[in-house]
Each structure stands twice: as structure tokens, then as C-alpha cells.
Design a protein around this motif. Structure first.
Motif, PDB file in Angstrom:
ATOM      1  N   UNK A 237       0.693  -1.331   0.182  1.00 58.37           N
ATOM      2  CA  UNK A 237      -0.143  -0.028   0.024  1.00 58.37           C
ATOM      3  C   UNK A 237       0.805   1.299   0.020  1.00 58.37           C
ATOM      4  N   UNK A 238       2.145   1.301   0.847  1.00 56.08           N
ATOM      5  CA  UNK A 238       2.665   2.351   0.841  1.00 56.08           C
ATOM      6  C   UNK A 238       3.533   2.710  -0.549  1.00 56.08           C
ATOM      7  N   UNK A 239       3.942   1.507  -0.923  1.00 59.36           N
ATOM      8  CA  UNK A 239       4.718   1.647  -2.498  1.00 59.36           C
ATOM      9  C   UNK A 239       3.735   2.142  -3.318  1.00 59.36           C
ATOM     10  N   UNK A 240       2.529   1.698  -3.664  1.00 55.13           N
ATOM     11  CA  UNK A 240       1.533   2.189  -4.522  1.00 55.13           C
ATOM     12  C   UNK A 240       0.812   3.513  -4.353  1.00 55.13           C
ATOM     13  N   UNK A 241       0.991   3.910  -3.366  1.00 59.09           N
ATOM     14  CA  UNK A 241       0.486   5.405  -2.852  1.00 59.09           C
ATOM     15  C   UNK A 241       1.746   6.221  -2.968  1.00 59.09           C
ATOM     16  N   UNK A 242       2.884   5.875  -3.244  1.00 64.56           N
ATOM     17  CA  UNK A 242       3.846   6.800  -3.114  1.00 64.56           C
ATOM     18  C   UNK A 242       4.096   7.390  -1.630  1.00 64.56           C
ATOM     19  N   UNK A 243       3.904   6.719  -0.867  1.00 63.38           N
ATOM     20  CA  UNK A 243       3.873   7.177   0.711  1.00 63.38           C
ATOM     21  C   UNK A 243       5.329   7.122   1.228  1.00 63.38           C
ATOM     22  N   UNK A 244       6.356   7.065   0.690  1.00 59.07           N
ATOM     23  CA  UNK A 244       7.861   7.001   1.302  1.00 59.07           C
ATOM     24  C   UNK A 244       8.023   8.164   1.775  1.00 59.07           C
ATOM     25  N   UNK A 245       7.743   9.401   1.517  1.00 62.14           N
ATOM     26  CA  UNK A 245       7.964  10.535   2.267  1.00 62.14           C
ATOM     27  C   UNK A 245       7.305  10.586   3.616  1.00 62.14           C
ATOM     28  N   UNK A 246       6.079  10.318   3.457  1.00 62.20           N
ATOM     29  CA  UNK A 246       5.218  10.428   4.717  1.00 62.20           C
ATOM     30  C   UNK A 246       5.641   9.283   5.567  1.00 62.20           C
ATOM     31  N   UNK A 247       6.264   7.946   5.310  1.00 57.43           N
ATOM     32  CA  UNK A 247       6.692   7.034   6.073  1.00 57.43           C
ATOM     33  C   UNK A 247       7.752   7.513   6.747  1.00 57.43           C
ATOM     34  N   UNK A 248       8.859   8.234   5.955  1.00 62.74           N
ATOM     35  CA  UNK A 248      10.037   8.856   6.339  1.00 62.74           C
ATOM     36  C   UNK A 248       9.827   9.803   7.488  1.00 62.74           C
ATOM     37  N   UNK A 249       8.623  10.537   7.090  1.00 65.12           N
ATOM     38  CA  UNK A 249       8.552  11.628   8.186  1.00 65.12           C
ATOM     39  C   UNK A 249       8.007  10.936   9.446  1.00 65.12           C
ATOM     40  N   UNK A 250       7.253  10.133   9.259  1.00 62.08           N
ATOM     41  CA  UNK A 250       6.855   9.403  10.796  1.00 62.08           C
ATOM     42  C   UNK A 250       7.549   8.722  11.401  1.00 62.08           C
ATOM     43  N   UNK A 251       8.547   8.117  10.547  1.00 61.52           N
ATOM     44  CA  UNK A 251       9.663   7.269  11.532  1.00 61.52           C
ATOM     45  C   UNK A 251      10.824   8.352  11.814  1.00 61.52           C
ATOM     46  N   UNK A 252      10.986   9.571  11.270  1.00 62.73           N
ATOM     47  CA  UNK A 252      12.005  10.383  11.785  1.00 62.73           C
ATOM     48  C   UNK A 252      11.292  11.155  12.781  1.00 62.73           C
ATOM     49  N   UNK A 253      10.124  11.322  12.909  1.00 58.91           N
ATOM     50  CA  UNK A 253       9.321  11.746  14.216  1.00 58.91           C
ATOM     51  C   UNK A 253       9.779  10.937  15.483  1.00 58.91           C
ATOM     52  N   UNK A 254       9.565   9.728  15.294  1.00 55.92           N
ATOM     53  CA  UNK A 254       9.666   8.664  16.148  1.00 55.92           C
ATOM     54  C   UNK A 254      11.168   8.471  16.587  1.00 55.92           C
ATOM     55  N   UNK A 255      12.007   8.660  15.675  1.00 50.12           N
ATOM     56  CA  UNK A 255      13.385   8.778  16.004  1.00 50.12           C
ATOM     57  C   UNK A 255      13.817   9.838  16.818  1.00 50.12           C
ATOM     58  N   UNK A 256      13.256  11.234  16.465  1.00 54.37           N
ATOM     59  CA  UNK A 256      13.537  12.215  17.059  1.00 54.37           C
ATOM     60  C   UNK A 256      13.424  12.253  18.642  1.00 54.37           C
ATOM     61  N   UNK A 257      12.170  11.497  18.957  1.00 53.46           N
ATOM     62  CA  UNK A 257      11.663  11.365  20.277  1.00 53.46           C
ATOM     63  C   UNK A 257      12.834  10.394  20.942  1.00 53.46           C
ATOM     64  N   UNK A 258      13.385   9.675  20.428  1.00 53.13           N
ATOM     65  CA  UNK A 258      14.333   8.730  20.748  1.00 53.13           C
ATOM     66  C   UNK A 258      15.664   9.552  20.977  1.00 53.13           C
ATOM     67  N   UNK A 259      16.012  10.438  20.191  1.00 49.58           N
ATOM     68  CA  UNK A 259      17.017  11.149  20.386  1.00 49.58           C
ATOM     69  C   UNK A 259      17.166  12.348  21.480  1.00 49.58           C
ATOM     70  N   UNK A 260      16.068  12.972  21.678  1.00 51.94           N
ATOM     71  CA  UNK A 260      15.723  13.939  22.765  1.00 51.94           C
ATOM     72  C   UNK A 260      15.841  13.310  24.086  1.00 51.94           C
ATOM     73  N   UNK A 261      15.356  12.188  24.155  1.00 57.18           N
ATOM     74  CA  UNK A 261      15.397  11.445  25.483  1.00 57.18           C
ATOM     75  C   UNK A 261      16.635  10.825  25.647  1.00 57.18           C
TER      76      UNK A 261
END
Length: 573
Positions: A237-261
């Protein structure tokens, strides 16, 4: 502190009890006994220190060489004891981890807590249960054995070392303080306690925020891993909808929370280390400095000085268990908190406070399903339209009709016993019920396991399985039956997934079949063909079918219309 100790006791009892618990107790007792053996050998090392340095001071070459041989024997004995301890402790660690993991799975799966404790369905929703089961159980037992055995060893050793230090420091320290003569007998004993007590207070003052930071770090690491699993499960579904940027944004937000803590964590560890690191570096040297006044006063020999210093360092090291273990203790408390919360929340999951829980459930007296006066509510307390009363008997085929969002899926959840928000009465018959959702979940164990779920694939004959799959239009997939893992499921369309789910019905032959838009991805001809197979193969089973178009191939005996809009349509029809 009392709450932390209660959590630790509850979890430890779960890990150490159960069938063949005696094996774990024997292993623990053996490791415990080896602590005493190790202590005895270490006492010999203390005695050796005095003899060796006295020989060095007296230029006794023969005596020094002899003591070097004794030293090799003592070191070999300590190494053997440590290796045996480590092996037995790792063996015990896995036994207790397995037991705690099984109890955690029982709690999570029992009473369908895994369903009720999802976000939005309970005020006590559990975040990242996979981490608590897979990682926290392992880490808890590891830290439990590490800290308890270390503490026991320190306590046992402390008694012995203090007795030795007491006998060695049979002299008086004399000095003047503000013109007052002060005499402190056996000052090395009292100095050890004062030295460590002050250091312990400083350590706690610098490190007390670590527990909450560890707790947040575990949660944020688990959130990041969960997001990665979601990406893997929805890759098409991600590949067919071209959602790579959205997924990267979502993953980056979660990793940023890891970084801050993470930076909060290492910052606090740095602050704690400003004190504990110099303390750790000097604790083996400071005892020598403290003993020098006795040596300069002629109260001890050089060998006695080294023996006194060695014993003092062992006393302070034993007393410093809290200081050296502070970081691990903070993590231990955080892990125990997360695990104990899981057990507490799964023991009768709390409903949402704003939603009514007044659905009465009772066994059916005549073998039929009876729904009377039922009105369902959402978890936030919003009422859905009343459900028309209905009786469904074995062999009935019922079409649940109604517009989207009217509560058809919620009604099925209430009938199956999952949904608890609402009022009214449901009388359920005996017999097995199987529910097929619109998007059936497939498991990574392979095509055979997916078709036989929830039964063990080995319990279903291969010829029977192949015949069912062939009849349902999956003959082109038979070659993948013997393949393992996700590779055998690669490329399955949603329609093929729905056919695979229907195979479960034919293989298990339940008494009640619930199809929640379970054929929505099939064309009309294929849907009619498969529903006709169900009707012919399960003539005595009741079939409840949610569908936007009437499942004519089922030859429905009743139409159960759900929702106000559908009621109005029925009146106008």
C-alpha cells in the motif's frame, strides 16, 4: 520504594514458581553456595597478600616464589568458580525468563486482554506489549539475578571482611582537633562506613531522575520499532500510494523522540558519573592512603599495611553496591514497573468511564441466538441506533444490511462477546463461532499455517487441505504449501486472502459463521460461487453475512437491517 519492592516480589514469584520450580531453586542454591566458596578463596587471597609483601619486605626470595605459586592456585580457583557461576546463572536466567514469558503471554491473551486494552477501548491501554513480553521479561530476569546475587554476595562478604578488618585494625588513631586530643580505636572500620554512606547520599541525589528517563526511553524505542513493523506489513500500500516521504516523516518523528530522551539519559548519566567514576577509580587506592598513618606510626608492617588496605577496599566495595549498581537499579525499577503494569491492567481490563456497560449475556436455552432490546454505544459514550430484535437459529442465513457506519461490525463484536459498551440482552448458543473480517490477517508461518489457522497445520490432512484450496480457486498456490515463512504468502491479492480465509471455514466446519464483508474483494460471479460452496458444505451452520449487496447465493432466510437510515429505506420500500 515499598511499591517497587512489591512489584519485584510479585514478578519474581511468577518467574520462580510453577512446574519443576525446584530445578530453578537448586540452580539458585548452587550459585548461592558458590558465593560462599568464592568468599573463602578470597579470604585466602587476603591472607596471601600479607604473607607475600612481608616476604618482599624481608627479601625472602624462597618465600616470595612459594607465594607466587599459591597465587596461581588461588587465581585458578577463582576463575573456575566464576565460570561455573556464570554458566549456572545463565541456565537459571533462561528458565526463569521462559516461565515469566509464559505467564505474561497467559495474562495478555487470557480474557482477550490484548483486544480490550487497545488504545481507545480502555483507559488503561497498554503501549508496546510486544516489547514488554519479548524484551522486558528477559531484561527483568537478567537484572534480577545480577543484582540479587551480587547483593547477597556483598552482604555475606561484608560480614567476613569487617571481621578481618576489625582484627587487623587493633590500633588507635590519635590526633588533635581544635586543641582537643582525639583518639579513635579501630578507625579503619568506622571510616569505611562513613566514607561509603556519604558517597551513597551523593549518588542518589545525582541519579534519582534516571528511572523515569529509562521508562520513557524504553517506550520510545518500542514506538520506533512498531512503526517499522507497520511499514513492513503495509509495504504494498505504501509503495503504490507513493508514501515513502510520509513514512520517512513518521519514522523520523519517532526517532527524534528517541534522540531527545537519549540525550537526557546520557546527560543525567554524565552528571552521575562526575562523582561515581572518580569514586570507582579511587576506591582501590584510597584505602592505602587511609592506612598510612598506622604504618608510619609503626602499628603495622608493610605486609600488614597491604593486607589492611586490601581488606578495607573489600569492605568499601561491598558497601558500595548501591553506588556501583545505581544505573542498573534504576533500569531494573523501570522494567519492573512496565511488566507489573501489564499484569495489573490485564487482570480485569477497565472499561472506558464515559461508556455504559449494561449488556446482559446469558447462554441460550434453545440453541438459538437471541438479541433483545440491544443498543450499542461507542467507547466515548455516544449511543448508536437501537438494534432490531432478532432470533437466529442453526441453519439460518442472515444478511446484515445497512449503511456504512451504522454499527454492523460493532454488533458482530457484541454477538461474539467482545464488545461490552451498550445495554440490552444477548443470549448466545453453544457451538463454535468463526468470524471472517474484510481483510483477513495472514501469519508469517506460511501458506499452510494461514489456511489452517487457528488449528495446528499438522492436525489437518494434506489431501483435505489441497482439496479445499482447489475448490476455492487457489489451485495455483498449492505449490507454495510446503514453503516456509512469508515467501509463500508473497503476492497474494486481497481476493486471494479472502479465499484463503474461507478455506478456514470449510476446514473447521464451525456451527456459526460470521462474514464481515469477507467477500468484498471478489467479483459477483466468484462471490456467488464461493458462497454457494459454503451453503452446500455447511447446511446446518448459521451464517451471518455483512455485505453492501445482497448475497443471493446464500439464499438468505432473513434480512437484519441495522441503523436508522436502513429502517427508513425499509419503510419507504
Amino acid at each position: 520504594m515499598p511499591n517497587i519492592l512489591k512489584r519485584i516480589w510479585r514478578l519474581t514469584w511468577l518467574a520462580a514458581s510453577g512446574p519443576q520450580a525446584w530445578i530453578g531453586l537448586v540452580l539458585f542454591g548452587t550459585v548461592f553456595a558458590l558465593i560462599f566458596v568464592e568468599l573463602w578463596v578470597d579470604v585466602q587471597m587476603i591472607a596471601w597478600t600479607g604473607r607475600f609483601y612481608d616476604a618482599v619486605e624481608q627479601m625472602d626470595v624462597t618465600g616470595a616464589v612459594h607465594e607466587l605459586g599459591v597465587f596461581a592456585v588461588i587465581v585458578g580457583a577463582l576463575a573456575g568458580i566464576n565460570l561455573t557461576q556464570s554458566y549456572l546463572r545463565d541456565w537459571l536466567r533462561f528458565r526463569w525468563r521462559a516461565r515469566l514469558t509464559h505467564k505474561t503471554l497467559d495474562a495478555w491473551l487470557g480474557g482477550q486482554a490484548y483486544w480490550h486494552l487497545r488504545p481507545g477501548l480502555s483507559p488503561d491501554a497498554i503501549d508496546n506489549p510486544d516489547q514488554r513480553v519479548a524484551e522486558d521479561c528477559n531484561r527483568y530476569v537478567e537484572l534480577l539475578l545480577q543484582e540479587t546475587l551480587d547483593l547477597i554476595g556483598r552482604i555475606v562478604g561484608l560480614v567476613t571482611y569487617i571481621a578481618i578488618l576489625w582484627s587487623l585494625s587493633d590500633f588507635v588513631l590519635r590526633f588533635s582537633l581544635l586543641g582537643v586530643d582525639v583518639a579513635v580505636p579501630r578507625y579503619m572500620v568506622w571510616l569505611a562506613f562513613v566514607y561509603v554512606l556519604v558517597a551513597s547520599f551523593i549518588t542518589h541525589g545525582l541519579g534519582y531522575p534516571l528511572k523515569s528517563i529509562f521508562f520513557r526511553q524504553e517506550r520510545r524505542e518500542a514506538d520506533f520499532r512498531h512503526a517499522l513493523v507497520q511499514l513492513r506489513d503495509n509495504a504494498t500500500e505504501v509503495a503504490q500510494s507513493g508514501g515513502e516521504e510520509a513514512e520517512r516523516r513518521r519514522l523520523s518523528q519517532r526517532f527524534e523522540a528517541i534522540r531527545q530522551n537519549w540525550f537526557r539519559l546520557i546527560g543525567r548519566e554524565f552528571i552521575l558519573g562526575i562523582f561515581t567514576r572518580p569514586y570507582w577509580q579511587t576506591i582501590l587506592r584510597v584505602p592505602l592512603f587511609f592506612a598510612l598513618p598506622a604504618y608510619f606510626a609503626g602499628s603495622v608492617t608493610f605486609g600488614g599495611l597491604m593486607q589492611l588496605s586490601s581488606t578495607f577496599s573489600r569492605v568499601t566495595t561491598s558497601l558500595s553496591w548501591f553506588i556501583f549498581s545505581y544505573r542498573d537499579l534504576a533500569e531494573f525499577a523501570a522494567v519492573a514497573h512496565r511488566l507489573d503494569d501489564l499484569f495489573r491492567m490485564t487482570d480485569g481490563p477497565e472499561p472506558m468511564p464515559a461508556a455504559p456497560c449494561a449488556i446482559q449475556r446469558a447462554p441460550s436455552g434453545d440453541g438459538a441466538l437471541h438479541v433483545r432490546g440491544l443498543r450499542l454505544a461507542t467507547p466515548d459514550g455516544r449511543w448508536l441506533d437501537a438494534v432490531p430484535d432478532r432470533t437466529v437459529r442453526r441453519g439460518d442465513r442472515v444478511w446484515l444490511a445497512g449503511d456504512s457506519g451504522q454499527g454492523k461490525t460493532t454488533l458482530l463484536a457484541a454477538v461474539s462477546g467482545l464488545w461490552r459498551y451498550g445495554e440490552g440482552r444477548i443470549e448466545t448458543p453453544k457451538g463454535r463461532m468463526m468470524v471472517l473480517p474484510q481483510r483477513p490477517h495472514l501469519f508469517s508461518d506460511g501458506l499452510r499455517a494461514a489456511a489452517c489457522y487457528p488449528a495446528d497445520p499438522d492436525s489437518i490432512a494434506d489431501d483435505r487441505l489441497r482439496d479445499v484450496l482447489d475448490r476455492l480457486g487457489l489451485s495455483h498456490r498449492l505449490g507454495a504449501l510446503d514453503a516456509d515463512g512469508e515467501a509463500s504468502l508473497e503476492g497474494l491479492s486481497l481476493g486471494e486472502r479472502q479465499r484463503l480465509a474461507l478455506a478456514r471455514v470449510l476446514l473447521h466446519r464451525p456451527d456459526w459463521v460470521v462474514l464481515d464483508e469477507a467477500t468484498s474483494s471478489l467479483d459477483a460471479a466468484s462471490e456467488a460461487h464461493l458462497l454457494a460452496i459454503l451453503r452446500r458444505d455447511l447446511p446446518d451452520a448459521a451464517i451471518l453475512c455483512v455485505a453492501h449487496r445482497e448475497p443471493t447465493a446464500l439464499e438468505p432466510t432473513h434480512i437484519w437491517r441495522i441503523g436508522a437510515a436502513s429502517l427508513e429505506q425499509r419503510k419507504s420500500a
